[in-house]
Design a protein around this motif. Structure first.
Motif, PDB file in Angstrom:
ATOM      1  N   TYR A   1     -12.783  -3.623  76.972  1.00  0.00           N
ATOM      2  CA  TYR A   1     -11.510  -4.000  77.578  1.00  0.00           C
ATOM      3  C   TYR A   1     -11.657  -5.267  78.424  1.00  0.00           C
ATOM      4  O   TYR A   1     -10.821  -6.165  78.365  1.00  0.00           O
TER       5      TYR A   1
ATOM      6  N   MET B   1     -15.878   1.378  76.602  1.00  0.00           N
ATOM      7  CA  MET B   1     -14.456   0.995  76.685  1.00  0.00           C
ATOM      8  C   MET B   1     -14.220  -0.039  77.785  1.00  0.00           C
ATOM      9  O   MET B   1     -13.430  -0.964  77.604  1.00  0.00           O
TER      10      MET B   1
ATOM     11  N   SER C   1     -19.091   6.570  76.654  1.00  0.00           N
ATOM     12  CA  SER C   1     -17.778   6.218  76.135  1.00  0.00           C
ATOM     13  C   SER C   1     -17.024   5.286  77.076  1.00  0.00           C
ATOM     14  O   SER C   1     -16.503   4.248  76.668  1.00  0.00           O
TER      15      SER C   1
ATOM     16  N   GLY D   1     -14.688   4.082  71.935  1.00  0.00           N
ATOM     17  CA  GLY D   1     -15.059   5.028  72.985  1.00  0.00           C
ATOM     18  C   GLY D   1     -15.342   6.413  72.430  1.00  0.00           C
ATOM     19  O   GLY D   1     -16.315   7.069  72.823  1.00  0.00           O
TER      20      GLY D   1
ATOM     21  N   LEU E   1      -8.377   6.157  79.904  1.00  0.00           N
ATOM     22  CA  LEU E   1      -8.073   4.868  79.276  1.00  0.00           C
ATOM     23  C   LEU E   1      -6.844   4.232  79.923  1.00  0.00           C
ATOM     24  O   LEU E   1      -6.818   3.027  80.180  1.00  0.00           O
TER      25      LEU E   1
ATOM     26  N   ILE F   1     -10.117   0.119  71.023  1.00  0.00           N
ATOM     27  CA  ILE F   1     -11.021   0.361  72.153  1.00  0.00           C
ATOM     28  C   ILE F   1     -11.256   1.867  72.300  1.00  0.00           C
ATOM     29  O   ILE F   1     -12.387   2.313  72.503  1.00  0.00           O
ATOM     30  N   SER F   2     -10.195   2.642  72.158  1.00  0.00           N
ATOM     31  CA  SER F   2     -10.305   4.097  72.228  1.00  0.00           C
ATOM     32  C   SER F   2     -11.177   4.640  71.109  1.00  0.00           C
ATOM     33  O   SER F   2     -12.001   5.540  71.321  1.00  0.00           O
TER      34      SER F   2
END
Length: 176
Positions: A97, A93, A89, A113, A47, A109-110
Motif C-alpha cells: 500500500y 499489505m 500478511s 495479504g 485493511l 493488495i488484499s
C-alpha cells in the motif's frame, strides 16, 4: 481532541474486528476435509484501517483482535498461527500500500495479504512439527487465499467507497 477521536475510532474498529473474528471462529470449516480455510472477514477491518488511518493502526487492530479473539474463542495454538499469519500478511499489505497503491487495487493488495497469511501459518506449522513437508498443503491454501483475499478486498473497497460518501469521512480524514 484529535488524539481522543483517533483513539475512540481505533477502539471501535478493534471491537468490530474482534466480534467478527470471534463469530467467524465459531463457523465450522468451510470446506470439509480441508482444515484452516476461513474467509477472514476481520481482515477487512485491518485493511480499511490501513487505508484510512495508517500502518500502525492496522497492525494494532490485527494484534489486538487476534489476542482478544484467541482469549475468548480460541486456543494458544490458534493464537500462534493467527498472529504469525496476521503479522506477515499485514506487513506485506503495508509495504504494497505504501509503495504501490497508485498501481495496485485494494483487492490485489488484499489478495497478496491473504496469500502471505497462509505462508506465515505454514511457516509456523513447519517449525512446530519440524517438517517442511507441510508445504505440500500450500497449493490448496494459495487457491483459498486468492479467493478469500479477492473477496475481502472487494468488501473493503465497498466499505471505503460508501464511508467516503458520509460526513463521517471528513472526521476520519482528520485522524490520519
Amino acid at each position: 481532541m484529535k488524539k481522543t477521536k483517533k483513539l475512540i475510532f481505533l477502539s471501535l474498529l478493534i471491537s468490530i474486528a474482534s466480534v467478527i473474528y470471534i463469530i467467524e471462529a465459531q463457523i465450522p470449516v468451510l470446506v470439509p476435509g480441508i482444515p484452516g480455510i476461513k474467509l477472514g472477514l476481520a481482515n477487512a477491518i485491518s485493511l480499511f484501517a490501513l487505508i484510512t488511518m495508517g500502518a500502525k493502526e492496522a497492525l494494532i487492530i490485527m494484534l489486538l483482535r487476534t489476542l482478544i479473539g484467541s482469549f475468548f474463542g480460541g486456543t494458544m495454538s490458534s493464537f500462534i498461527y493467527s498472529i504469525a499469519g496476521g503479522l506477515l500478511s499485514n506487513l506485506i499489505m503495508i509495504l504494497l500500500y505504501k509503495r504501490f497503491n497508485k498501481y495496485l487495487s485494494i483487492w490485489s493488495i488484499s489478495l497478496c495479504g491473504a496469500i502471505f497469511h497462509n505462508i506465515g501459518q505454514l511457516l509456523v506449522a513447519s517449525l512446530i512439527i519440524q517438517d517442511f513437508r507441510v508445504y505440500i498443503y500450500l497449493p490448496v491454501l494459495l487457491l483459498a487465499g486468492i479467493i478469500t483475499g479477492y473477496f475481502i478486498g472487494l468488501l473493503t473497497n465497498f466499505l471505503y467507497k460508501h464511508i467516503k460518501k458520509t460526513p463521517f469521512f471528513t472526521i476520519l480524514k482528520t485522524l490520519k
